[in-house]
Design an enzyme around this catalytic site. Structure first.
Site, PDB file in Angstrom:
ATOM      1  N   CYS A 169     -34.789 -61.831 -32.016  1.00  0.00           N
ATOM      2  CA  CYS A 169     -33.635 -63.077 -32.267  1.00  0.00           C
ATOM      3  C   CYS A 169     -32.375 -62.091 -32.216  1.00  0.00           C
ATOM      4  O   CYS A 169     -31.488 -62.270 -32.957  1.00  0.00           O
ATOM      5  CB  CYS A 169     -33.909 -63.699 -33.093  1.00  0.00           C
ATOM      6  SG  CYS A 169     -35.468 -64.405 -33.537  1.00  0.00           S
ATOM      7  N   TYR A 185     -27.506 -47.216 -28.226  1.00  0.00           N
ATOM      8  CA  TYR A 185     -26.728 -46.316 -27.601  1.00  0.00           C
ATOM      9  C   TYR A 185     -26.693 -46.654 -26.070  1.00  0.00           C
ATOM     10  O   TYR A 185     -26.111 -45.443 -25.316  1.00  0.00           O
ATOM     11  CB  TYR A 185     -27.317 -44.807 -27.655  1.00  0.00           C
ATOM     12  CG  TYR A 185     -27.890 -44.438 -29.250  1.00  0.00           C
ATOM     13  CD1 TYR A 185     -26.881 -43.990 -30.338  1.00  0.00           C
ATOM     14  CD2 TYR A 185     -29.401 -44.328 -29.257  1.00  0.00           C
ATOM     15  CE1 TYR A 185     -27.457 -43.770 -31.448  1.00  0.00           C
ATOM     16  CE2 TYR A 185     -29.728 -43.851 -30.523  1.00  0.00           C
ATOM     17  CZ  TYR A 185     -28.955 -43.666 -31.646  1.00  0.00           C
ATOM     18  OH  TYR A 185     -29.301 -43.379 -32.619  1.00  0.00           O
TER      19      TYR A 185
HETATM   20  N1  LLP Z   1     -29.527 -30.623 -36.005  1.00  0.00           N
HETATM   21  C1  LLP Z   1     -29.022 -31.472 -36.736  1.00  0.00           C
HETATM   22  C2  LLP Z   1     -28.020 -31.016 -37.597  1.00  0.00           C
HETATM   23  C3  LLP Z   1     -28.904 -32.896 -36.311  1.00  0.00           C
HETATM   24  O1  LLP Z   1     -28.139 -33.686 -36.588  1.00  0.00           O
HETATM   25  C4  LLP Z   1     -29.786 -33.290 -35.017  1.00  0.00           C
HETATM   26  C5  LLP Z   1     -29.530 -34.754 -34.715  1.00  0.00           C
HETATM   27  C6  LLP Z   1     -30.590 -32.324 -34.419  1.00  0.00           C
HETATM   28  C7  LLP Z   1     -30.574 -30.939 -34.823  1.00  0.00           C
HETATM   29  C8  LLP Z   1     -31.590 -32.543 -33.351  1.00  0.00           C
HETATM   30  O2  LLP Z   1     -30.578 -33.165 -32.273  1.00  0.00           O
HETATM   31  P1  LLP Z   1     -31.357 -33.093 -30.830  1.00  0.00           P
HETATM   32  O3  LLP Z   1     -32.208 -31.813 -30.350  1.00  0.00           O
HETATM   33  O4  LLP Z   1     -32.601 -34.031 -30.897  1.00  0.00           O
HETATM   34  O5  LLP Z   1     -30.481 -33.640 -29.767  1.00  0.00           O
HETATM   35  N2  LLP Z   1     -30.931 -41.241 -32.620  1.00  0.00           N
HETATM   36  C9  LLP Z   1     -30.334 -40.420 -31.591  1.00  0.00           C
HETATM   37  C10 LLP Z   1     -29.850 -39.273 -31.847  1.00  0.00           C
HETATM   38  C11 LLP Z   1     -29.500 -38.613 -33.150  1.00  0.00           C
HETATM   39  C12 LLP Z   1     -29.365 -37.377 -33.278  1.00  0.00           C
HETATM   40  C13 LLP Z   1     -29.136 -36.933 -34.818  1.00  0.00           C
HETATM   41  N3  LLP Z   1     -28.934 -35.437 -34.995  1.00  0.00           N
HETATM   42  C14 LLP Z   1     -30.826 -40.868 -30.102  1.00  0.00           C
HETATM   43  O6  LLP Z   1     -31.693 -41.734 -30.269  1.00  0.00           O
HETATM   44  O7  LLP Z   1     -30.121 -40.474 -29.036  1.00  0.00           O
END
Ligand code: LLP
Length: 429
Positions: free
Chosen positions: A359, A332
């Site tokens: 790698c 990202y």
């Molecule tokens: N609820 C749902 C339906 C979601 O899909 C997500 C995150 C959350 C809650 C929680 O979102 P948060 O509060 O953490 O923003 N790997 C990515 C982030 C992916 C988020 C996926 N869904 C990163 O490292 O930025």
């Protein structure tokens, strides 16, 4: 807040020296501040105090059992996206009656498991899924409690890979067709219990405006569904962004200066202040699904410098963590502050790329960044790595997963052992 600071020139997590943890557990090493996790949870809980609500921590951000146990102890519910996450929550002592199950692709096995455990709600992402749930619940002589995820078609203004609330995203059901879908479900699907409504517009939102837009757009729908179908809750999702620019980082002061009060990143308090008045007259229980906000700034990944390589174009600091341990910069273009464990004596900076051993050219933690100099043998902390850090780590390049430590005040507990080489092949036949 975050629990990391220099004390007498050495970086601490709460009252524990990171150097001491490295000496004991090696690198790469994830370290979490329990105090920070609890503080964020409690502040968010308090900010929503004006409305009946529940904070359901999004397990995907960091699913370590000890993190889940800590949150369960303080009264959190849990938002899960797989049978595996439900298993973890149960192992950590979480209550299934406070679990919501999200995700576009739930399997039969997962549905059966969650029905048996008696979760609070399935957050359903399509009519097809709703019909399938009805079928499986029927076979089990149960009713499946459900909230359909509405896609409000609001631009979350975040990275395209973590934006979810636009019509072109795979998530949720189009806003316009929701009333009809609830009506048909009530008529045709006897094993569905219409319990709520859900939405989630994206992750790492640093402004409150998209949240307000989505809540204002969807509130009349929530009210209508309450009247027509007696729904009792509305989950407004997660997504509250955090500040990745760390106060310990070189250039932090300048970064803060370039931001005016209006465009300063979203705070927990601002989120509550803006949203509670827009939610409180609905008479619905409001669920929140924060992941990153709770754990993001509560964790670091400590890594040791292995080599310094001076090329024609660049200087590379090669460290022992790689994109398999923390993939956010590669995936990202995520920014993680890089901070030496020993406080720099001077303000001198060198412009470097900090890269891992993998790698792939995408295996970097920063490019052309001015950092305090550090040398082979010395350690740095990649800050704000508590969310989507270990949780997204893999064994790519056959690298064992790092260890994880949870700090609470002056005590540090190893909460996950470093994988061994034998662990890497366990399960292979
Ligand atoms: N609820 C749902 C339906 C979601 O899909 C997500 C995150 C959350 C809650 C929680 O979102 P948060 O509060 O953490 O923003 N790997 C990515 C982030 C992916 C988020 C996926 N869904 C990163 O490292 O930025």
């Amino acid at each position: 807040m975050h629990g990391f600071s220099y004390n007498k020139g050495v970086l601490h997590c709460e009252e524990v020296e990171l150097n001491a943890l490295v000496a004991q557990h090696g690198t790469p090493l994830y370290v979490y501040s329990g105090g920070t996790i609890v503080d964020h949870f409690q502040r968010l809980d308090a900010a929503l105090g004006g409305v009946e609500h529940e904070v359901a921590y999004a397990v995907k951000a960091n699913s370590n059992l000890s993190v889940l146990r800590l949150l369960a102890k303080h009264g959190a519910g849990f938002d899960i996206v797989s049978g595996g996450e439900l298993f973890r929550v149960l192992k950590a002592g979480g209550d299934p009656a406070h679990c919501t199950f999200a995700g576009v692709g739930k399997t039969r096995e997962e549905i059966v498991y969650a029905l048996k455990q008696g979760i609070y709600s399935f957050n359903v992402e399509s009519e097809e899924e709703l019909r399938y749930l009805n079928e499986v619940a029927g076979e089990m002589c149960l009713r499946a409690p459900v909230a359909v995820r509405v896609n409000p078609n609001v631009d979350a203004k975040t990275h395209k890979y973590i934006s979810t609330g636009k019509s072109e995203n795979k998530f949720g059901v189009d806003f316009e067709v929701i009333p009809d879908l609830y009506d048909r479900a009530a008529r045709e699907l006897p094993n569905i219990l219409l319990r709520g409504l859900q939405m989630h517009i994206g992750s790492q939102l640093t402004s409150v405006a998209p949240f307000i837009e989505a809540v204002e757009k969807v509130a009349p729908l929530a009210r209508e569904l309450k009247q027509r179908h007696g729904i009792v809750f509305w989950s407004i999702g997660g997504g509250i962004g955090i500040v990745y620019q760390n106060s310990l980082e070189s250039g932090a002061a300048e970064w803060w200066q370039t931001h005016t009060a209006d465009d300063l990143p979203l705070t927990i308090e601002r989120y509550g202040k803006e949203l509670v008045p827009r939610l409180k007259d609905l008479g619905l229980k409001i669920l929140l699904e924060p992941g990153r906000l709770i754990v993001g700034n509560a964790g670091v990944l400590v890594t040791r410098c292995l080599y310094e390589k001076k090329g024609k174009a660049k200087t590379f600091k090669i460290v022992d963590a790689g994109m398999n341990d923390l993939i956010r910069p590669a995936l990202y273009e995520g920014h993680h502050a890089i901070v030496p464990l020993a406080q720099p004596a001077s303000g001198e900076r060198v412009v470097v790329d900090v890269v891992g051993p993998i790698c792939e050219s995408g295996d970097f933690f920063c490019q052309d960044r001015a950092l305090p100099d550090f040398h082979p043998g010395e350690c740095v902390a990649l800050m704000s790595a508590g969310a989507y850090g270990f949780a997204m780590a893999s064994n790519y390049n056959s690298r064992p997963l790092p260890a994880e430590v949870l700090v609470e005040g002056g005590s540090a507990t190893l909460v996950r052992k470093r994988q061994t080489l034998e662990d890497l092949i366990a399960g292979e036949l």
